[in-house]
Design an enzyme around this catalytic site. Structure first.
Site, mmCIF file in Angstrom:
data_model
loop_
_atom_site.group_PDB
_atom_site.id
_atom_site.type_symbol
_atom_site.label_atom_id
_atom_site.label_comp_id
_atom_site.label_asym_id
_atom_site.label_seq_id
_atom_site.Cartn_x
_atom_site.Cartn_y
_atom_site.Cartn_z
ATOM 1 N N ASP A 197 -12.764 67.324 57.677
ATOM 2 C CA ASP A 197 -12.161 66.394 56.712
ATOM 3 C C ASP A 197 -11.082 67.044 55.845
ATOM 4 O OD1 ASP A 197 -14.012 64.576 57.709
ATOM 5 O OD2 ASP A 197 -15.496 65.133 56.205
ATOM 6 N N LYS A 219 -6.737 66.779 58.893
ATOM 7 C CA LYS A 219 -6.139 67.087 60.204
ATOM 8 C C LYS A 219 -5.442 65.867 60.787
ATOM 9 C CE LYS A 219 -10.252 68.115 61.691
ATOM 10 N NZ LYS A 219 -11.000 68.059 60.431
ATOM 11 N N GLY A 220 -6.080 64.691 60.585
ATOM 12 C CA GLY A 220 -5.516 63.451 61.131
ATOM 13 C C GLY A 220 -4.151 63.174 60.556
ATOM 14 N N GLY A 265 -13.713 61.744 62.074
ATOM 15 C CA GLY A 265 -13.125 60.600 61.378
ATOM 16 C C GLY A 265 -11.805 61.072 60.810
ATOM 17 N N HIS A 266 -10.714 60.663 61.427
ATOM 18 C CA HIS A 266 -9.390 61.143 61.035
ATOM 19 C C HIS A 266 -8.586 59.985 60.443
ATOM 20 C CE1 HIS A 266 -9.745 64.621 64.187
ATOM 21 N NE2 HIS A 266 -10.665 64.663 63.257
ATOM 22 N N THR A 267 -8.285 60.099 59.154
ATOM 23 C CA THR A 267 -7.662 58.985 58.449
ATOM 24 C C THR A 267 -6.152 59.171 58.350
ATOM 25 O OG1 THR A 267 -9.636 59.078 57.079
ATOM 26 C CG2 THR A 267 -7.899 57.575 56.354
ATOM 27 N N THR A 294 -24.057 63.305 62.694
ATOM 28 C CA THR A 294 -23.490 61.955 62.590
ATOM 29 C C THR A 294 -24.285 60.961 63.456
ATOM 30 O OG1 THR A 294 -21.983 62.434 64.398
ATOM 31 C CG2 THR A 294 -21.160 62.857 62.176
ATOM 32 N N GLN A 322 -13.513 68.334 63.637
ATOM 33 C CA GLN A 322 -14.424 69.247 62.908
ATOM 34 C C GLN A 322 -13.633 70.463 62.407
ATOM 35 O OE1 GLN A 322 -15.817 68.082 66.286
ATOM 36 N NE2 GLN A 322 -16.106 66.333 64.981
HETATM 37 P P1 GDP Z 1 -9.731 64.875 58.886
HETATM 38 O O1 GDP Z 1 -11.075 64.590 59.437
HETATM 39 O O2 GDP Z 1 -9.448 66.338 58.794
HETATM 40 O O3 GDP Z 1 -8.630 64.147 59.602
HETATM 41 O O4 GDP Z 1 -9.739 64.345 57.386
HETATM 42 P P2 GDP Z 1 -10.328 62.918 56.884
HETATM 43 O O5 GDP Z 1 -9.362 61.867 57.264
HETATM 44 O O6 GDP Z 1 -11.735 62.755 57.284
HETATM 45 O O7 GDP Z 1 -10.365 63.170 55.323
HETATM 46 C C1 GDP Z 1 -9.227 63.473 54.599
HETATM 47 C C2 GDP Z 1 -9.022 62.365 53.556
HETATM 48 O O8 GDP Z 1 -8.079 62.794 52.595
HETATM 49 C C3 GDP Z 1 -8.439 61.103 54.139
HETATM 50 O O9 GDP Z 1 -8.916 59.998 53.435
HETATM 51 C C4 GDP Z 1 -6.945 61.267 53.943
HETATM 52 O O10 GDP Z 1 -6.266 60.029 53.839
HETATM 53 C C5 GDP Z 1 -6.919 61.974 52.625
HETATM 54 N N1 GDP Z 1 -5.803 62.899 52.426
HETATM 55 C C6 GDP Z 1 -5.188 63.695 53.327
HETATM 56 N N2 GDP Z 1 -4.261 64.475 52.726
HETATM 57 C C7 GDP Z 1 -4.306 64.154 51.410
HETATM 58 C C8 GDP Z 1 -3.624 64.647 50.249
HETATM 59 O O11 GDP Z 1 -2.797 65.555 50.304
HETATM 60 N N3 GDP Z 1 -3.965 64.083 49.050
HETATM 61 C C9 GDP Z 1 -4.891 63.099 48.935
HETATM 62 N N4 GDP Z 1 -5.159 62.617 47.735
HETATM 63 N N5 GDP Z 1 -5.546 62.620 50.005
HETATM 64 C C10 GDP Z 1 -5.276 63.152 51.219
HETATM 65 P P1 IMO Z 2 -13.707 65.614 61.278
HETATM 66 O O1 IMO Z 2 -13.017 65.763 62.608
HETATM 67 C C1 IMO Z 2 -17.049 66.638 58.708
HETATM 68 C C2 IMO Z 2 -20.852 67.547 60.685
HETATM 69 C C3 IMO Z 2 -22.003 66.610 60.477
HETATM 70 C C4 IMO Z 2 -23.157 67.604 60.564
HETATM 71 C C5 IMO Z 2 -22.713 68.547 61.665
HETATM 72 C C6 IMO Z 2 -23.263 68.228 63.043
HETATM 73 O O2 IMO Z 2 -13.539 64.280 60.655
HETATM 74 O O3 IMO Z 2 -13.347 66.752 60.375
HETATM 75 P P2 IMO Z 2 -22.715 66.335 64.828
HETATM 76 O O4 IMO Z 2 -22.783 64.847 64.729
HETATM 77 O O5 IMO Z 2 -21.350 66.857 65.178
HETATM 78 O O6 IMO Z 2 -23.773 66.927 65.714
HETATM 79 O O7 IMO Z 2 -23.052 66.853 63.333
HETATM 80 O O8 IMO Z 2 -21.285 68.463 61.675
HETATM 81 N N1 IMO Z 2 -19.616 66.923 61.205
HETATM 82 C C7 IMO Z 2 -18.524 66.726 60.467
HETATM 83 N N2 IMO Z 2 -18.288 66.927 59.151
HETATM 84 N N3 IMO Z 2 -16.051 66.202 59.498
HETATM 85 C C8 IMO Z 2 -16.265 66.011 60.827
HETATM 86 O O9 IMO Z 2 -15.268 65.706 61.662
HETATM 87 C C9 IMO Z 2 -17.551 66.242 61.358
HETATM 88 N N4 IMO Z 2 -18.098 66.125 62.589
HETATM 89 C C10 IMO Z 2 -19.351 66.569 62.479
HETATM 90 O O10 IMO Z 2 -21.941 65.988 59.220
HETATM 91 O O11 IMO Z 2 -23.239 68.342 59.374
HETATM 92 MG MG MG Z 3 -12.799 63.520 58.921
#
Ligand code: GDP
Ligand code: IMO
Ligand code: MG
Length: 428
Positions: A13, A16-17, A40-42, A128, A223
Site C-alpha cells: 500500500d 505502487k498503483g 489493492g492498487h488505487t 486477505t 505487496q
Molecule cells: P498500492 O497497493 O501500493 O498501490 O497502494 P494503495 O492504493 O493500496 O494505497 C495507497 C493509497 O494512498 C491510495 O488510496 C492512493 O490513492 C493514496 N496515495 C498514493 N499516493 C499518495 C500521496 O502522495 N498522497 C496521498 N495523500 N495519497 C496518496
Molecule cells: P498491495 O499490492 C498490504 C498482507 C495481508 C497479510 C499478509 C498475507 O495492495 O500492496 P495474503 O492474503 O497475501 O496471504 O496475506 O499480506 N497483504 C497485503 N498488505 N497490501 C497488499 O497488497 C497486501 N497483500 C497481502 O494483509 O498480512
Molecule cells: Mg494496496
C-alpha cells in the site's frame, strides 16, 4: 531495451498503483509478475477512482498490452468481475492477457485460507482470505491447476478430483466443515475457461522479444519486501516474491534485461494484518496519520496500522531489490506535525544498538526504535510540483532519507491524483 520495475519497499500500500499508472502512459507493456487479487492498487484520475486487484494498474493508460504473467495466481471469478467493472465505466480491456502458465485460485483455496485463519485465532496471519497461500502451496507441491488447464476439460476434471480428495479430508476431518463437490467446481471452471480462452496465451516469449526490440516494458509489483516470503517478517508474509528478482521467475525475463529498478515507500509506515512493526504508533499520532492518510485497506477495508518511517527496514528492502530509483509517496500526510521522527537504528532486547534488519521475527517484536527527530512543516504541499518549492523542512526530510540510503529520490508524491507529483528526474 527499456525496462522498468516498480516494487513496494514496506508492507504494501505504498502507492505502487499510482506510480505504475503514471509510468504506464509511456509503456508498451505493463506486467504483473506475482501475487493475485490480494493486492489493492488505487488510482485517482480526476474525479474517477479505480481500485485494481488483479489487473495491472496500466490497464487505464497503457496503449499496448497488459499481461498477467506466469508468477501471478489468478482467481477467474475475480478477474471477470474486475473486467466487467472497468467495461461498465466505458473502458476497453481487450489488451489484457493471462499467461497459460499462471496458476488458478480454486474455490477450495479460498475456503482453506478462510478455515485456517479462523482456526488460528490470535495466531492468525491476517491474510486477505483470497486463497493466495493455498494456491502457491499447490503450485510448489506440483498439484496446481494452471490457466492452460481451464482449456482442457479432461485434464482439468482429473486434477480437480485429485485435489479435492486431499482438500475434502482436511475440510471434514481437521476443520469439521462441509466437503466440496467435484462436478460443481468443474462446471464452473470450464465456463470460466470458455469466457477467458481468447486471453490465455504464452507470455514469456512475447515479453522477451518486446524487450529485445526496444519496446518499453513496465513490471508492476504487488505487496512489498516486508511481506516477501524469504526476506519479509516470516511467517507474517504473503506467499510470493514481490521483489525485483521476482520478475525473473514471475515473468520469465532474465536479470540482464532489467534496468530501472524503482522502489516505492511511503513517507511513514503502514501495515495491514499481523506481525512485527518496530515503529508502530499506538497513540494519537498514529491515529492522526491513519485519518489524514486515509489508511484503510483497499482490498479488505481493514484499518491499517501506522508508524514513523523505518529506515533500517527500508535499507534492507533497497538492498534486496537493488533499487536504483526511489519514490517517496504521501509526503503531504506529514504536513502539520511539529516534528517528524525517522527510525535510524534499533535497540535490541539485550540493549545493543543495531542498524540492520534481522531474520528473527520474534526478536524483532522486542526491538525498540531509535529515532532522529526532524523539524516538521505546516504548509499544504499538495499543489507543489517543484522540489525547491517544498518547505525547507520537507526538503530536509527527503534529503535525510537519500543520505541514509545512498539512493536518490526521483519522485515525491504529494497527493493521490496522478498529477500530484514532484518529478526530479525524467525516466523516459
Ligand atoms: P498500492 O497497493 O501500493 O498501490 O497502494 P494503495 O492504493 O493500496 O494505497 C495507497 C493509497 O494512498 C491510495 O488510496 C492512493 O490513492 C493514496 N496515495 C498514493 N499516493 C499518495 C500521496 O502522495 N498522497 C496521498 N495523500 N495519497 C496518496
Ligand atoms: P498491495 O499490492 C498490504 C498482507 C495481508 C497479510 C499478509 C498475507 O495492495 O500492496 P495474503 O492474503 O497475501 O496471504 O496475506 O499480506 N497483504 C497485503 N498488505 N497490501 C497488499 O497488497 C497486501 N497483500 C497481502 O494483509 O498480512
Ligand atoms: Mg494496496
Amino acid at each position: 531495451m527499456s525496462t522498468y520495475v516498480v516494487v513496494g519497499l514496506q508492507w504494501g500500500d505504498e502507492g505502487k498503483g499510482k506510480i505504475t499508472d503514471v509510468l504506464s502512459a509511456q509503456s508498451d507493456y505493463v506486467v504483473r509478475f506475482q501475487g493475485g487479487n490480494n493486492a489493492g492498487h488505487t488510482v485517482y484520475a480526476g474525479a474517477d477512482k479505480f481500485v485494481l486487484h488483479l489487473l495491472p494498474s496500466g490497464v487505464l493508460q497503457c496503449k499496448g498490452k497488459c499481461i498477467i504473467a506466469n508468477g501471478v495466481v489468478v482467481d477467474p471469478n475475480a478477474f471477470l468481475q474486475e473486467i466487467s467493472a472497468l467495461e461498465s465505466k466505458g473502458l476497453t480491456t481487450d489488451h489484457v492477457f493471462i499467461s497459460r502458465r499462471a496458476h488458478v485460485i480454486m474455490p477450495y483455496h479460498i475456503m482453506l485460507d478462510t478455515y485456517r485463519e479462523e482456526a488460528a485465532g490470535n495466531d492468525s496471519i491476517g491474510t486477505t482470505k483470497r486463497g493466495i497461500g493455498p494456491c502457491y502451496e499447490d503450485k510448489v507441491s506440483r498439484i496446481g491447476i494452471r490457466a492452460i488447464d481451464l482449456l482442457n476439460p479432461d485434464i482439468l476434471k482429473e486434477k480437480i478430483e485429485k485435489n479435492l480428495e486431499i482438500k475434502n479430508a482436511l475440510f471434514e476431518k481437521l476443520y469439521q466443515k462441509p466437503s466440496m463437490q467435484v462436478d460443481e467446481i468443474f462446471e464452473q471452471m470450464v465456463a470460466y475457461g470458455e469466457k477467458l480462452k481468447h486471453r490465455i496465451v504464452d507470455t514469456e516469449l512475447e515479453l522477451n522479444q518486446a524487450i529485445d526490440s526496444g519496446k518499453t516494458v513496465l513490471f508492476e509489483g504487488a505487496q512489498a519486501l516486508m511481506l516477501d516470503i524469504d526476506f519479509g517478517t516470516y511467517p507474517y508474509v504473503t506467499s510470493s516474491s514481490p521483489t525485483t528478482g521476482g520478475v525473473c521467475i514471475g515473468a520469465g525475463v532474465p536479470p540482464t534485461k532489467l534496468q530501472t529498478l524503482i522502489g516505492v515507500a511511503k513517507a511513514y509506515c503502514t501495515r495491514v494484518g499481523n506481525g512485527p512493526f518496530v515503529t508502530e504508533l499506538d497513540d494519537e499520532t498514529g491515529e492522526k496519520i491513519r485519518q489524514t492518510g486515509h489508511e484503510f485497506g483497499a482490498t479488505t477495508g481493514r484499518p491499517r496500522r501506522t508508524g514513523w518511517l523505518d529506515l533500517v527496514a527500508l535499507k534492507h528492502a533497497c538492498m534486496i531489490n537493488g533499487i536504483t530509483h526511489l519514490v517517496i509517496t504521501k509526503l503531504d500526510v506529514l504536513s502539520g506535525f511539529d516534528s517528524v521522527k525517522i527510525c535510524t537504528s534499533y535497540r535490541t532486547e539485550d540493549d545493543r544498538e543495531i542498524d540492520y534488519f534481522t531474520s528473527s521475527t520474534t526478536k524483532l517484536d522486542l526491538y525498540e526504535p531509535i529515532y532522529e527527530e526532524l523539524p516538521g512543516w505546516t504548509e499544504d504541499i499538495t499543489n507543489i510540483n517543484q522540489f525547491d518549492e517544498l518547505p525547507p523542512n520537507a526538503q530536509s526530510y527527503i534529503r535525510f532519507i537519500e543520505k541514509y540510503l545512498g539512493i536518490e529520490v526521483y519522485l515525491v508524491s504529494v497527493g493521490p491524483d496522478r498529477s500530484q507529483n514532484i518529478i526530479r528526474k525524467n525516466l523516459f
